[in-house]
Design a protein around this motif. Structure first.
Motif, short mmCIF file in Angstrom:
data_model
loop_
_atom_site.label_atom_id
_atom_site.label_comp_id
_atom_site.label_asym_id
_atom_site.label_seq_id
_atom_site.Cartn_x
_atom_site.Cartn_y
_atom_site.Cartn_z
N ASN A 108 8.93 18.33 49.44
CA ASN A 108 9.92 18.32 48.37
C ASN A 108 10.47 19.74 48.19
O ASN A 108 9.79 20.71 48.55
CB ASN A 108 9.29 17.87 47.05
N ALA A 113 4.51 18.65 42.14
CA ALA A 113 5.23 17.68 41.31
C ALA A 113 4.74 17.71 39.87
O ALA A 113 5.53 17.55 38.94
CB ALA A 113 5.07 16.27 41.89
N SER A 114 3.42 17.89 39.67
CA SER A 114 2.89 17.92 38.31
C SER A 114 1.50 18.54 38.28
O SER A 114 0.81 18.61 39.30
CB SER A 114 2.86 16.51 37.71
N GLU A 129 2.34 8.32 36.42
CA GLU A 129 3.65 8.92 36.22
C GLU A 129 4.61 8.47 37.30
O GLU A 129 4.22 7.80 38.26
CB GLU A 129 3.56 10.45 36.19
N ARG A 130 5.86 8.83 37.14
CA ARG A 130 6.88 8.58 38.15
C ARG A 130 7.36 9.95 38.62
O ARG A 130 7.69 10.80 37.80
CB ARG A 130 8.04 7.76 37.59
N ILE A 131 7.35 10.13 39.94
CA ILE A 131 7.76 11.41 40.51
C ILE A 131 9.05 11.23 41.29
O ILE A 131 9.41 10.12 41.69
CB ILE A 131 6.67 12.01 41.42
N LYS A 132 9.72 12.33 41.52
CA LYS A 132 10.94 12.32 42.31
C LYS A 132 10.62 12.81 43.71
O LYS A 132 9.96 13.84 43.88
CB LYS A 132 11.99 13.23 41.66
N VAL A 139 2.07 12.56 50.02
CA VAL A 139 1.74 12.90 48.64
C VAL A 139 0.22 13.04 48.56
O VAL A 139 -0.50 12.27 49.19
CB VAL A 139 2.24 11.81 47.65
#
Length: 167
Positions: A108, A113-114, A129-132, A139
């Motif tokens: 990415n 991401a978090s 969660e929802r990631i982009k 991942v």
């Protein structure tokens, strides 16, 4: 005495809140995120996976463990909102608990991401969660205990379809 009309009340309230916010009494939490102990601000700015991992966990690789479970779809139709779940099977006692969990998307534009921080009072190291995702990619989740022990989920490939945020 005349009753205050709704619009007048809302106008007065908005002006009052603006004055309080402008005075510095109310400061958005996100504005202070960089000042939070343990917050990996540089890692969120990193452009490569190795840099993001080094800045957040001070390592570029972590041994995989069955205790860290990453659940995500094999194929994501929308790269802008890919659902992921991370569940760490580890005690959450005062002297032995999961302190942090980091979620990385290898290629990415910003791989970290978090980051989630836990305490023994959290009871369980778990989040959804929802990631982009910019494109099909790997991942992984990395968990760190309060004693500094790190463990990683098995990297999982998520295919982002053409209709998503990439190809």
């Amino acid at each position: 005495m005349e009753q205050m009309k709704r619009r007048k009340f809302l106008g007065v309230s908005a002006v009052g809140m603006a004055a309080v916010a402008g005075s510095g009494v109310l400061v958005p939490a996100i504005a202070n995120a960089a000042n939070v102990a343990g917050w990996p601000a540089a890692a969120f700015d990193a452009k490569k996976l190795d840099e993001a991992m080094k800045d957040s966990i001070d390592a570029t690789s972590v041994k995989t463990s069955a205790k860290v479970r990453l659940t995500a779809p094999t194929i994501a139709e929308n790269g802008a909102a890919v659902p992921v779940t991370v569940d760490v099977d580890h005690p959450m006692t005062a002297d032995d608990y999961i302190e942090s969990v980091y979620l990385y998307v290898d290629h990415n534009p910003t791989p970290l991401a978090s980051a989630f921080h836990f305490t023994p009072d959290s009871g369980h190291a778990y989040f959804q969660e929802r990631i982009k995702m910019a494109k099909t990619d790997m991942v992984r989740a990395v968990a760190r205990t309060n004693k500094g022990v790190m463990m990683s989920s098995k990297p999982q490939e998520i295919k982002v379809t053409i209709g998503g945020c990439g190809g």
